[in-house]
Design an enzyme around this catalytic site. Structure first.
Site, mmCIF file in Angstrom:
data_model
loop_
_atom_site.group_PDB
_atom_site.id
_atom_site.type_symbol
_atom_site.label_atom_id
_atom_site.label_comp_id
_atom_site.label_asym_id
_atom_site.label_seq_id
_atom_site.Cartn_x
_atom_site.Cartn_y
_atom_site.Cartn_z
ATOM 1 N N LYS A 1 51.544 49.641 37.445
ATOM 2 C CA LYS A 1 51.662 48.326 38.988
ATOM 3 C C LYS A 1 52.881 49.158 39.309
ATOM 4 O O LYS A 1 52.978 50.367 39.717
ATOM 5 C CB LYS A 1 51.453 47.360 38.980
ATOM 6 C CG LYS A 1 49.562 47.445 38.635
ATOM 7 C CD LYS A 1 49.433 45.595 39.313
ATOM 8 C CE LYS A 1 48.530 45.032 38.301
ATOM 9 N NZ LYS A 1 47.181 45.345 39.134
ATOM 10 N N ASP B 1 53.399 41.880 28.202
ATOM 11 C CA ASP B 1 52.197 42.645 29.391
ATOM 12 C C ASP B 1 53.297 42.479 30.297
ATOM 13 O O ASP B 1 53.712 41.544 31.397
ATOM 14 C CB ASP B 1 51.297 41.785 29.776
ATOM 15 C CG ASP B 1 50.308 43.055 30.255
ATOM 16 O OD1 ASP B 1 50.948 43.414 31.608
ATOM 17 O OD2 ASP B 1 48.911 42.823 30.204
ATOM 18 N N TYR C 1 44.999 38.082 32.194
ATOM 19 C CA TYR C 1 44.718 39.116 31.704
ATOM 20 C C TYR C 1 45.630 40.266 31.563
ATOM 21 O O TYR C 1 46.730 40.753 31.681
ATOM 22 C CB TYR C 1 44.387 39.039 33.435
ATOM 23 C CG TYR C 1 43.124 40.532 34.170
ATOM 24 C CD1 TYR C 1 42.129 40.344 33.901
ATOM 25 C CD2 TYR C 1 43.852 41.772 34.109
ATOM 26 C CE1 TYR C 1 41.218 41.603 33.513
ATOM 27 C CE2 TYR C 1 42.856 42.649 34.578
ATOM 28 C CZ TYR C 1 41.671 42.894 34.216
ATOM 29 O OH TYR C 1 40.837 43.676 34.786
HETATM 30 N N1 PMP Z 1 47.729 43.551 32.270
HETATM 31 C C1 PMP Z 1 48.229 43.161 33.682
HETATM 32 C C2 PMP Z 1 49.729 41.625 33.742
HETATM 33 C C3 PMP Z 1 47.373 42.786 35.240
HETATM 34 O O1 PMP Z 1 47.996 42.656 36.264
HETATM 35 C C4 PMP Z 1 46.372 43.718 34.998
HETATM 36 C C5 PMP Z 1 46.208 43.980 36.243
HETATM 37 N N2 PMP Z 1 45.989 43.565 37.407
HETATM 38 C C6 PMP Z 1 46.343 44.611 33.769
HETATM 39 C C7 PMP Z 1 46.766 44.463 32.934
HETATM 40 C C8 PMP Z 1 45.285 45.580 33.633
HETATM 41 O O2 PMP Z 1 46.300 47.360 34.404
HETATM 42 P P1 PMP Z 1 44.782 48.152 35.295
HETATM 43 O O3 PMP Z 1 44.100 47.149 36.349
HETATM 44 O O4 PMP Z 1 45.765 49.265 35.437
HETATM 45 O O5 PMP Z 1 43.969 48.730 33.903
#
Ligand code: PMP
Length: 423
Positions: A259, A231, A141
């Site tokens: 996060k 990521d 994701y």
């Molecule tokens: N990359 C990863 C690995 C994630 O887990 C998430 C959110 N779960 C995102 C990107 C997107 O981040 P955000 O919800 O802050 O837009």
């Protein structure tokens, strides 16, 4: 004027004014709970029910809820304004702290969400290489934008939402996690700007990279002139102060953080090598945002990294996560329920499967009884354990031994109820 609500409960009021009763579609399964407050790893809903929290707002509340040192720093900083439309002192200090913590990058940009940070990193990779294609992993994701959000029930994956253009993935190759030959094959087709990877695929199964997988990606990217993007939205600041780069000893060209970076405040970042980041600095590649590196964001990042440096919670967290995983697996064994508990201490996955089942690709994850676990997550909520329905457990640094013991008791009670209800 919005219509005056004639309903009484907060859940009803939420459903009246928020589509689906929530503000993010990831929360739709939780639309029946309204929270009032949190403290450390504890939450209380509007009915006064108590939960031990292993969702952490999908990860950000890594220090627990309401960490006073971070909140005090933000409260102090915003007394003098929040956005200036130019660089400010705290922004420089926060970015220096970030770069010092991760250790490998020369420059960084703060922004608001992981979604936009991923978008920026991929644009930068395309801008830097002149290539168009992206190689990424089935099950990952990287946010909800048009060319990122994928439905993995199809092969190859398709767009996941109405309104996404059907050709959104024309420049994307999806390959299985932990499968270097598949990555090599995708790269040999040429025109690849980047390989984008969650170093641990936390979003589906908490898949830990096999020995040599990340180093193999590094070598393949170098061989083919593609950039490697980590990521680290989940792994960053959670696995170690230096995230997955520190944990696995492999250095990407660009990485994205979010996060845990800001103790719950909405902040993300793109970090990377100077020669790449300078393309943003010269406006060759555009990266913008009104709220980027706001005073609150900068204060939160600087204070969070300060707390992580002062407390150095990682060794203790390792033990907490292991005790928790052993306890949950033990409860399942006691009740004769095949249950696989695996991952890393700060983020692990719980699924209904024989503990020895190999789970190293998304296809393995898809074979777990995901529907049963999603339903079990609601039973866990009834028993005062707050977790995501997709099996991941996020562990905050605020979990004490008492919290672990209480969690294992509640988990045992919830699982035995679940087993009884299945007859
Ligand atoms: N990359 C990863 C690995 C994630 O887990 C998430 C959110 N779960 C995102 C990107 C997107 O981040 P955000 O919800 O802050 O837009």
């Amino acid at each position: 004027m919005p219509p005056v609500s004639t309903t009484t409960t907060l859940v009803d009021r939420a459903a009246e004014v928020l589509p689906g009763g929530v503000s993010s579609n990831v929360r739709l399964a939780h639309a029946d709970v309204v929270f009032d407050r949190g403290e450390r790893c504890h939450l209380w809903d509007s009915n006064g029910r108590h939960y031990i929290d292993y969702l952490l707002g999908q990860g950000p509340a890594f220090l627990g809820h309401g960490e006073p040192r971070v909140n005090a720093a933000v409260a102090e900083a915003v007394q003098h304004g929040m956005v200036y439309g130019a660089t400010h002192r705290l922004e420089i200090e926060a970015t220096e702290a970030l770069l010092g913590a991760i250790g490998w990058a020369d420059q960084a940009r703060l922004c608001v969400s992981g979604t936009e940070a991923d978008h920026g990193a991929v644009r930068l990779a395309r801008g830097a290489t002149g290539a168009t294609r992206l190689v990424r992993f089935t099950g990952s994701y990287h946010g909800w934008l048009n060319d990122m959000l994928a439905d993995y029930s199809q092969r190859p994956p398709t767009v996941a939402s109405r309104g996404q253009l059907p050709d959104s993935f024309d420049h994307t190759d999806f390959v299985p996690f932990n499968d270097l030959p598949a990555v090599a094959a995708a790269l040999s087709r040429g025109d690849v700007a980047a390989v984008l990877v969650e170093p641990i695929m936390c979003n589906n199964g908490v898949l830990v990279p096999k020995e040599g997988f990340l180093a193999g990606l590094r070598a393949l990217c170098d061989e083919h002139g593609a950039l490697l993007i980590f990521d680290e939205v989940i792994t960053g600041f959670r696995l170690a102060l230096g995230g997955a780069v520190e944990r696995f000893g492999v250095t990407p060209d660009l990485a994205v953080y979010g996060k845990a970076l800001a103790g719950g405040w909405p902040v993300a970042a793109i970090a990377g090598r100077r020669d790449l980041m300078s393309l943003i600095g010269t406006n060759t590649v555009n990266h913008s945002g009104t709220f980027n590196a706001s005073v609150m964001a900068a204060a939160a990042v600087k204070a969070t990294i300060g707390v992580l440096r002062d407390d150095d919670p990682y060794t203790a967290l390792e033990g907490t996560g292991q005790r928790l995983q052993r306890g949950l697996a033990g409860a399942a064994a006691d009740l004769g329920v095949p249950m696989r508990v695996a991952g890393v201490s700060a983020a692990f996955h719980v699924g209904f499967a024989d503990p020895a089942t190999e789970v190293s690709t998304f296809d393995h994850v898809a074979r777990l009884d995901l529907a049963r676990y999603a339903a079990f997550a609601s039973v866990l909520a009834e028993h005062g354990i707050w977790v995501a329905g997709r099996g991941i457990w996020y562990v905050s640094t605020s979990v004490t031994d008492n919290d672990v013991a209480e969690t294992i008791d509640r988990f045992h009670a919830a699982l035995s109820q679940e087993v009884r209800s299945r007859g």
